[in-house]
Structures are given as C-alpha cells and as structure tokens.
Design an enzyme around this catalytic site. Structure first.
Site, PDB file in Angstrom:
ATOM      1  N   GLY A 165       7.287   4.909   7.805  1.00 54.36           N
ATOM      2  CA  GLY A 165       6.449   6.091   7.987  1.00 54.36           C
ATOM      3  C   GLY A 165       6.722   6.715   9.338  1.00 54.36           C
ATOM      4  N   CYS A 186      13.725  10.888   5.820  1.00 48.48           N
ATOM      5  CA  CYS A 186      13.724  10.360   7.191  1.00 48.48           C
ATOM      6  C   CYS A 186      15.084  10.540   7.831  1.00 48.48           C
ATOM      7  CB  CYS A 186      13.349   8.891   7.167  1.00 48.48           C
ATOM      8  SG  CYS A 186      14.347   7.972   6.003  1.00 48.48           S
ATOM      9  N   GLY A 223       3.841   3.830  13.117  1.00 49.03           N
ATOM     10  CA  GLY A 223       4.600   2.582  13.272  1.00 49.03           C
ATOM     11  C   GLY A 223       4.193   1.823  14.530  1.00 49.03           C
ATOM     12  N   GLU A 269      10.645   1.179   9.721  1.00 49.07           N
ATOM     13  CA  GLU A 269      11.583   2.265   9.427  1.00 49.07           C
ATOM     14  C   GLU A 269      10.846   3.555   9.742  1.00 49.07           C
ATOM     15  OE1 GLU A 269      14.610   1.801   8.662  1.00 49.07           O
ATOM     16  OE2 GLU A 269      14.764  -0.134   7.653  1.00 49.07           O
ATOM     17  N   GLU A 291      10.652  15.796  14.880  1.00 48.40           N
ATOM     18  CA  GLU A 291      10.910  15.707  13.446  1.00 48.40           C
ATOM     19  C   GLU A 291      10.035  16.728  12.708  1.00 48.40           C
ATOM     20  OE1 GLU A 291       9.564  12.158  11.347  1.00 48.40           O
ATOM     21  OE2 GLU A 291      11.512  12.065  10.362  1.00 48.40           O
ATOM     22  N   LYS A 333       0.857  -1.190   0.000  1.00 46.65           N
ATOM     23  CA  LYS A 333       0.000   0.000   0.000  1.00 46.65           C
ATOM     24  C   LYS A 333       0.892   1.239   0.000  1.00 46.65           C
ATOM     25  CE  LYS A 333      -1.776   2.846   2.805  1.00 46.65           C
ATOM     26  NZ  LYS A 333      -1.740   4.085   1.987  1.00 46.65           N
TER      27      LYS A 333
END
Ligand code: NAD
Length: 509
Positions: A251, A307, A256, A273, A407, A199
């Site tokens: 993501g 990321c 996650g 990740e 982030e 997806k």
C-alpha cells in the site's frame, strides 16, 4: 465468461452495470471468510463496495473490527495446530494446486467481479486474473523443490537447517490489483505452511472473497481467512495482533510506516511493498516507436494506478520532440469508456477521492510551470458519473516539481529532458522511491550500465515494462519497501530458519 471468450454487455452504461451487478451477486455470499464459512461482522455492521464506473453500490460486505480479527486469527491458529499444520509440503502443494484448478474453472466469473469492483476493462480483468493464478500455481509447485542445507563440520557433529512457518501470518493489500497482490502473498504464505488472515482493501474486497469461497473443501477450514473492512478498524488490529507471527503489507508508504511501527511492538518481521515514482529513461539511440508504446502501457494501464507505473519519463533532448509527439498521440488514441463494453482501454480511477487527488495534481503541475500537452478529467457525457481521467501528459517538467517527486497514482505522465548519461542517472535516482525503472536503448553496454546505476528493485530494458513474472523477484529499494515477492526467495520471508546441531557419538553396537 469463459477463460477464452469475453461476454461483453450491451445497452446504456446504467443497463450494462445493473446487469453485471446482478450477475455478480448471483455468484457468491461475499461474507467475511473465517474458519471456512462466510460470516457477518461480530457487531453486524456492513459497508458498501462501489462500482467506480457509475458510482453505485454493488453490495455491502462486513465491516470487520478487532473482534472479527480475533476470530480469524483463532481460526487460523486452529488450522495451523490442526489439519493444515500437519500437511506435508507435498500435501500443501496438492491443496494449493487443486484450489488453482477450481479458480481456473471460474476464471471468467472472477474476472467479471474484478472488473466491476475495480473499474477495469473486462479484457484487462481477465488477463490479470489469469496472471494472478499463475503466481498461486508457481508457489504450489515451487514448494515441492524447497530444501535446507547441511553445514559442513567435524565428524562428531551433524548440523542442518529446517525452514519452519511462523504459524499465523497477517496480510494487508491495496485496491489496484486486488487478486494479483493477494496471491503474491497468499501463495508463499500457504506454501511455506502458514495459515493466513488477509485484509483486502475496502474498495475492492469482492474477488478475494469469491476466491476464498472457492477454496471450500479444498483448503482445510481456517487455513485461509479474509476479514473485510477499513484500515484503522480491521487492518491495524491484524498488524498489531500478538497471535500473528509475520506481516506482509502492500500500500502507500505512509501506511507502510504505520504498519512497521505496529509490527515492531511484538517484533514481527514485515514485508513492505510501497509506492513508487519510477523513471523510464529514453536514450537518443532508442527505438522511439517501441519506447512510446512501452511507456504508454507502463503509465496508462489500469488508469495509472500501478505501484510500478513509469510515472516519470526522462528523455534525451535530441529525441524529446519525436518521443513526446508520439506519446501524446498514443495517449489520445486510448479510449475511456464503459469497462463492460468491447474496445474500452481506459477505466475510471477507483474512487472519488482518488479522482480528486489526481485532478488536483494536474493543476499543481500546471501551477508549477508544466505544460498540459493532453489529458485532464472527463466531466461530460455518459462517463460523468464515474471517476474518469483521460491519459494525461505533462511536459516541461523539472525533477524538483511535486509532480515529478510525488506518487500521483493516476494516468499522468511527466516528461523531463536530459543532456548526458550522468544527468539521466542523477535524475532517475533523485526521488525517495526505488521500485522500478525502464531503459530504452539499442546499445547493450549502455543498457546494462544504466540497469546497474539506477536505484530500483526491477529494471525493464526495451519492453514488457512493469510485468513481474513468477520466479522474478519484485520489490523496492529506498522507501519503496522491504523484501521481495513473486520469486522463490519469498518463501524465505514466510518461514524462519532453524539450525539443528546433533552431536554424533562414536558408533558402538
Ligand atoms: P493504502 O495504504 O491506503 O491501503 C492499503 C491497505 O492498507 C488497505 O487494505 C487499507 O485498508 C490498509 N490500511 C490502511 N491503514 C491501515 C493501518 N493503519 N493499519 C493496517 N492497514 C491499514 O494504499 P492504497 O491506496 O490501497 O493503495 C495504493 C498504494 O499502494 C500506492 O501507494 C501504491 O504505490 C501502493 N502499491 C504498491 C505496490 C508494490 O508492490 N510496491 C503494489 C500495489 C500498490
């Protein structure tokens, strides 16, 4: 566009994007790819994918839900129980490498799609598409060299291991590097013998859909399936699905954790990740010009939506002024603009939401006492309709400020100074993430020592910041994730190990 030349567009920003839209729509069907064919969603619903440069719809794609996920998992299971599952490793390798050939023949078209859907400058999209294909090729080749072990034991036993696929694996990807991250997962998943259901992010589904269409007649139907849609509606049913044996997700950290909980219900192994707040440490003996160049690339490439972006610079106080002046000059030399024209080096953020989040953070930083040395939103001229933020540098940042801990996922660098080696390492490790780090120093001992002392899955020393290579493991410490991608070891994440114990009788004829 071929693999070696880029056909830039000309005209006003509306004209270039209308022309590119037309070119993209002529290429593929862009339906959900299930059982080797492009399909609409079971309930007929669709949603728009937008061009972030002009904020307009490129096309609509199926809004898949649990019914479509069920169909994709069934198609994948059929492939695994049928033709694809019967392939030898050599046959799988041949199929993957043939798919790579087909993708390379269409690399220019794939790059155009990636550019339009993801808001990437055309030349960046071409480089990234070729880079993504290198990983698929790597797994097509490395599976030929896979092996198990024989366990030393008594002569009356023979004990060996087999690596067996899970069956159907569920893969969920983000929007920042749509093809690259998809192939980081699809490559080892298929090479290890699984059938895959993937997806892609709702913001950027098109390049993977086109890549799947190009697998027709090369991969057996059902070996690769793509369900398009939103996280709750299509991602969650996939990660929860009882017919899926393993999940790999890239993501946000919050998503996650949700995925990990969903997978726990049926004890599925997960590769995660997740996010990062990666430090780049500039020691006083560093080549400052080179450090500035590397940091600027590490934070401003892809408009900071990486990321592993080095979103915190820790710079020794003796060189802080020189470094910061250089970084600000470099940031101001980058050009936000029409991604379809030559010379543009900064594209927009992916969406209005992301634009709001990033510009809010710049305000938060200033509110916390940071100084805006350069940057901010682009809110005038031709680019006003898109979601552009100029490369931004915040100075006078303390490590406990939100802009140093959270982030931002945009082109925003925060600069913090340090006085000693110990302080640099303490600051570097004082975040909940541990994805990547950079180190700049001319002193080899210092470089190795810092690389060992920083809690991060990857450390780049003196350049090439944040470019994982095929064969080099990539993944996070702490809350940046579980597992590694990009390397040979990733095959182990997509297979389970079986020990076979065979009793050996005394030979008799
Ligand atoms: P996101 O978590 O919002 O979405 C990622 C994917 O998960 C999308 O396909 C989304 O539809 C899906 N999703 C959302 N909710 C879900 C649910 N409940 N169940 C299953 N799937 C669900 O992330 P994003 O905004 O697309 O991407 C940005 C984030 O990705 C950043 O945090 C970035 O650091 C991270 N990222 C990490 C890496 C890495 O390798 N560590 C690489 C790229 C991006």
């Amino acid at each position: 566009m071929t693999s070696d030349s880029i056909d830039y567009y000309t005209g006003s920003i509306e004209e270039t994007h209308a022309a590119a839209r037309e070119d993209v729509l002529a290429l593929g069907e862009f339906g959900a790819w299930i059982g080797g064919e492009a399909r609409t969603a079971a309930d007929g619903e669709a949603f728009a994918t937008l061009d972030p440069v002009v904020g307009e719809e490129i096309c609509s794609v199926p809004r898949c839900t649990a019914a479509d996920v069920d169909a994709a998992v069934d198609a994948a299971r059929d492939a695994f129980d049928g033709e694809w599952g019967a392939y030898s490793p050599q046959e799988r390798s041949n199929a993957i490498l043939s798919w790579v050939d087909a993708l390379r023949e269409n690399v220019g078209d794939l790059a155009l799609i990636e550019s339009l859907d993801g808001g990437k400058p055309l030349n960046h999209a071409l480089v990234e598409t070729k880079y993504a294909l290198d990983f698929l090729e790597y797994y097509g080749k490395v599976i030929q060299a896979d092996e198990g072990i024989t366990v030393p034991t008594d002569d009356d036993m023979h004990v060996y291991t087999r690596h067996e696929p899970y069956g159907v694996v569920g893969l969920v990807t983000p929007w920042n590097f749509p093809l690259t991250i998809s192939f980081w997962k699809v490559g080892p998943a298929l090479a290890a013998g699984n059938a895959a259901v993937i997806k892609p992010a709702e913001q950027t589904p098109l390049s993977l859909l086109y890549a799947a269409e190009l697998s027709k007649g090369i991969l057996p139907d059902g070996a690769l399936n793509v369900v398009t849609g939103f996280g709750e509606e299509a991602g969650a049913p996939l990660t929860e699905h009882a017919g899926v044996g393993k999940v790999s997700f890239t993501g946000e950290d919050v998503t996650g954790k949700t995925v990990m909980k969903a997978a726990a219900e049926t004890v599925k192994p997960v590769t995660l990740e997740l996010g990062g707040k990666s430090p780049y440490v500039v020691f006083p003996d560093a080549d400052i010009e080179e450090a500035v160049r590397d940091v600027a690339h590490g934070i401003f490439y892809n408009a900071g939506q990486s990321c592993d972006a080095c979103s915190r610079v820790l710079v020794h106080e003796d060189v802080a002024e020189e470094f910061t002046e250089g970084l600000v000059a470099r940031a101001e030399g980058l050009t936000p603009g029409d991604t379809l024209k030559e010379g543009t080096t900064v594209g927009p953020l992916i969406s209005e939401d992301q634009f709001g989040k990033v510009t809010d953070y710049i305000g938060v930083g200033e509110g916390e006492g940071a100084t805006l040395a350069t940057g901010g939103a682009v809110d005038d001229g031709d680019l006003a309709e898109g979601w552009f933020v100029r490369p931004t540098v915040l100075t006078d940042v303390d490590n406990d400020m939100r802009v140093a801990q959270e982030e931002i996922f945009g082109p925003v660098e925060v600069v913090t100074t340090f006085e000693s080696y110990d302080e640099a390492i303490e600051l570097a490790n004082d975040v909940e993430f541990g994805l990547a780090a950079g180190v700049a120093t001319e002193n080899a001992t210092l470089a190795h020592r810092a690389a060992a002392d920083i809690d991060a899955g990857s450390v780049w020393v003196n350049g090439n910041y944040a470019t994982p290579i095929p064969g080099g493991p990539f993944g996070g410490y702490k809350q940046s994730g579980i597992g590694r991608e990009c390397s040979r070891d990733a095959l182990r994440h997509y297979s389970q190990e079986k020990a076979v114990h065979v009793a050996l009788d005394d030979p008799s004829l």
